[in-house]
Design a protein around this motif. Structure first.
Motif, mmCIF file in Angstrom:
data_model
loop_
_atom_site.group_PDB
_atom_site.id
_atom_site.type_symbol
_atom_site.label_atom_id
_atom_site.label_comp_id
_atom_site.label_asym_id
_atom_site.label_seq_id
_atom_site.Cartn_x
_atom_site.Cartn_y
_atom_site.Cartn_z
ATOM 1 N N LEU A 193 20.310 38.980 46.169
ATOM 2 C CA LEU A 193 20.704 39.967 44.768
ATOM 3 C C LEU A 193 21.971 39.110 44.824
ATOM 4 C CD1 LEU A 193 19.538 43.620 44.482
ATOM 5 C CD2 LEU A 193 18.743 41.753 43.225
ATOM 6 N N ALA A 194 22.905 39.539 45.643
ATOM 7 C CA ALA A 194 23.678 38.797 45.197
ATOM 8 C C ALA A 194 24.592 37.241 45.160
ATOM 9 C CB ALA A 194 25.429 39.712 45.946
ATOM 10 N N GLN A 195 23.266 36.384 46.207
ATOM 11 C CA GLN A 195 23.498 35.662 46.180
ATOM 12 C C GLN A 195 22.489 34.433 45.156
ATOM 13 O OE1 GLN A 195 23.434 34.847 50.073
ATOM 14 N NE2 GLN A 195 25.931 35.323 50.256
ATOM 15 N N GLY B 195 30.654 34.952 41.780
ATOM 16 C CA GLY B 195 31.525 33.945 41.987
ATOM 17 C C GLY B 195 32.730 35.108 41.028
ATOM 18 N N THR B 196 33.802 34.009 41.309
ATOM 19 C CA THR B 196 35.115 34.141 40.705
ATOM 20 C C THR B 196 35.932 33.675 39.512
ATOM 21 O OG1 THR B 196 35.932 35.544 42.850
ATOM 22 C CG2 THR B 196 37.349 35.098 41.158
ATOM 23 N N TYR C 116 36.885 25.706 24.773
ATOM 24 C CA TYR C 116 37.429 27.554 24.657
ATOM 25 C C TYR C 116 36.243 26.669 26.813
ATOM 26 C CZ TYR C 116 39.829 29.648 21.716
ATOM 27 O OH TYR C 116 40.927 30.329 20.778
ATOM 28 N N MET C 117 36.754 26.838 27.886
ATOM 29 C CA MET C 117 35.729 26.451 28.742
ATOM 30 C C MET C 117 36.293 27.980 29.950
ATOM 31 S SD MET C 117 35.558 23.078 30.902
ATOM 32 C CE MET C 117 37.372 23.722 31.705
ATOM 33 N N VAL C 118 35.152 28.363 30.369
ATOM 34 C CA VAL C 118 35.322 28.960 31.792
ATOM 35 C C VAL C 118 35.014 28.019 32.873
ATOM 36 C CG1 VAL C 118 33.891 31.010 32.850
ATOM 37 C CG2 VAL C 118 34.777 31.139 30.654
ATOM 38 N N LYS C 119 35.049 28.735 34.256
ATOM 39 C CA LYS C 119 35.271 27.961 35.831
ATOM 40 C C LYS C 119 34.809 29.554 36.077
ATOM 41 C CE LYS C 119 38.047 23.227 35.069
ATOM 42 N NZ LYS C 119 38.497 22.856 35.587
ATOM 43 N N ILE C 120 33.812 28.860 36.917
ATOM 44 C CA ILE C 120 33.175 29.855 37.745
ATOM 45 C C ILE C 120 33.409 29.501 39.066
ATOM 46 C CG2 ILE C 120 31.905 31.778 38.718
ATOM 47 C CD1 ILE C 120 31.531 32.273 35.307
ATOM 48 N N SER D 89 38.496 36.902 32.505
ATOM 49 C CA SER D 89 39.666 35.968 32.998
ATOM 50 C C SER D 89 39.720 35.916 34.004
ATOM 51 C CB SER D 89 40.889 37.551 32.121
ATOM 52 O OG SER D 89 40.310 38.392 31.728
ATOM 53 N N VAL D 90 41.296 35.141 34.071
ATOM 54 C CA VAL D 90 41.169 34.746 35.589
ATOM 55 C C VAL D 90 40.878 35.743 36.789
ATOM 56 C CG1 VAL D 90 42.611 33.298 36.872
ATOM 57 C CG2 VAL D 90 41.972 31.765 34.583
ATOM 58 N N GLY D 91 40.298 35.057 37.857
ATOM 59 C CA GLY D 91 40.447 36.314 38.833
ATOM 60 C C GLY D 91 39.775 36.871 38.798
ATOM 61 N N GLU D 92 38.922 36.982 37.604
ATOM 62 C CA GLU D 92 37.633 38.341 37.567
ATOM 63 C C GLU D 92 36.461 38.303 38.243
ATOM 64 O OE1 GLU D 92 37.168 39.666 33.154
ATOM 65 O OE2 GLU D 92 35.099 40.792 33.765
ATOM 66 N N GLN D 93 36.048 38.699 39.224
ATOM 67 C CA GLN D 93 34.796 38.728 39.448
ATOM 68 C C GLN D 93 33.503 39.089 38.874
ATOM 69 O OE1 GLN D 93 34.949 38.494 43.884
ATOM 70 N NE2 GLN D 93 36.854 37.279 42.528
ATOM 71 N N VAL D 94 32.321 37.836 39.537
ATOM 72 C CA VAL D 94 31.507 37.928 38.216
ATOM 73 C C VAL D 94 30.091 38.147 39.549
ATOM 74 C CG1 VAL D 94 32.553 37.132 36.418
ATOM 75 C CG2 VAL D 94 31.320 35.427 38.201
ATOM 76 N N THR D 95 29.217 38.687 38.421
ATOM 77 C CA THR D 95 27.999 38.736 39.280
ATOM 78 C C THR D 95 26.674 38.036 38.884
ATOM 79 O OG1 THR D 95 27.229 40.324 37.322
ATOM 80 C CG2 THR D 95 28.180 41.007 39.745
ATOM 81 N N PRO D 96 25.848 37.840 38.658
ATOM 82 C CA PRO D 96 24.551 37.057 38.777
ATOM 83 C C PRO D 96 24.042 37.607 37.768
ATOM 84 C CG PRO D 96 24.021 36.996 40.960
ATOM 85 C CD PRO D 96 25.296 38.386 40.569
ATOM 86 N N GLY D 97 23.998 37.090 36.669
ATOM 87 C CA GLY D 97 23.609 37.094 34.357
ATOM 88 C C GLY D 97 24.795 37.714 34.248
#
Ligand SMILES: [Zn+2]
Length: 277
Positions: free
Chosen positions: A146-148, A190-191, A204-208, A227-235
């Motif tokens: 799920l995580a990957q 990811g982060t 305005y850009m986001v890099k993960i 925000s930078v440093g935030e953990q994000v999940t799939p979707g």
């Protein structure tokens, strides 16, 4: 000892002489008859002494050693008792032996039963542990999967400019045209390594950076949600698309940088992970 002739006190009626043998006399004496020591001369002092000695010896002979006799008698008693004891002990021993054997058999059976129960319990515990381990492993794999997993970043879009040369210059991304405000989703776990305004024309850009080291760029957004440093999940929703920066219309500019290095074709990279744009 009677020596000499017996002379009855009264003469027999028929005048016959009555002779009683010495042996018979002794027995008649023993029988209580009164016998006169008629004709016997008194014993001399020496003879009397000898007789006494003889009597003493005879007496000694009867009980040569009273203590020894007593001991012997006692020994016989003891021996008898001892034999009885041995028999009793043997009997007891047999009884005890059979009892012990019976007890040993029972104990052995009990031990075997306990051992069998222990083995069964151990087997059951091992089976449960194996099942639990298998279940945990399955759960771990499920969670990991799920995580990957990889998710499409955008919906309701139109493919416009692809990865490649365009108008004499390299376009290292896939453009997906959609109305401003269309949600943009994280591709996987990811982060966030960048979230803000780009001075290089990306708006305005986001890099993960994802769990496998891959970095995605989402450019020209109208609004940022992370925000930078935030953990994000799939979707997970990370931004809304827009038309900021060097853009000629509302769209999502998607770049894929494996290991954070040079960009690759997003569609084929995603397709290799089951995501088809
Ligand atoms: Zn583009």
């Amino acid at each position: 000892m009677y020596v000499g002739r017996h002379r009855p006190a009264t003469k027999p009626a028929r005048g016959r002489q009555f002779v009683i043998p010495v042996d018979l006399l002794s027995s008649t004496v023993a029988a209580g008859l009164i016998v006169r020591d008629a004709g016997a001369s008194p014993l001399s002092a020496e003879a009397a002494a000898m007789k006494n000695v003889s009597n003493s010896v005879a007496g000694l002979g009867l009980a040569a050693d009273p203590d020894a006799v007593a001991v012997a008698a006692g020994d016989r008693g003891n021996l008898r008792a001892s034999r009885d004891g041995v028999r009793a002990e043997a009997a007891l021993g047999l009884a005890a032996s059979s009892a012990a054997e019976a007890g040993a058999d029972a104990a052995k059976a009990a031990l075997q039963r306990i051992a069998a129960e222990k083995a069964a319990a151990k087997k059951a515990a091992a089976a449960k542990a194996a099942a639990d381990k298998k279940k945990k492993e399955a759960e771990r794999k499920r969670r990991l999967a799920l995580a990957q997993r990889w998710i499409a970043p955008f919906h309701g879009y139109t493919l416009t400019s692809g990865y490649g040369w365009r108008w004499g210059r390299m376009h290292p991304a896939q453009d997906l045209a959609a109305p401003t405000g269309t949600p943009v989703h994280s591709l996987s776990t990811g982060t966030v390594i960048f979230s803000g305004w780009s001075n290089e024309g990306y708006g305005y850009m986001v890099k993960i950076r994802y769990w496998d080291g891959t970095v995605s760029w989402f450019a020209h957004n109208s609004r940022l949600l992370v925000s930078v440093g935030e953990q994000v999940t799939p979707g997970q929703k990370v931004s809304y698309s827009g038309n900021t920066g060097n853009s000629t219309g509302p769209h999502l500019h998607l770049e894929i940088h494996p290991d954070g290095s040079g960009p690759v074709a997003p569609r084929s990279w995603l397709a290799a992970r089951g995501v088809y744009l």
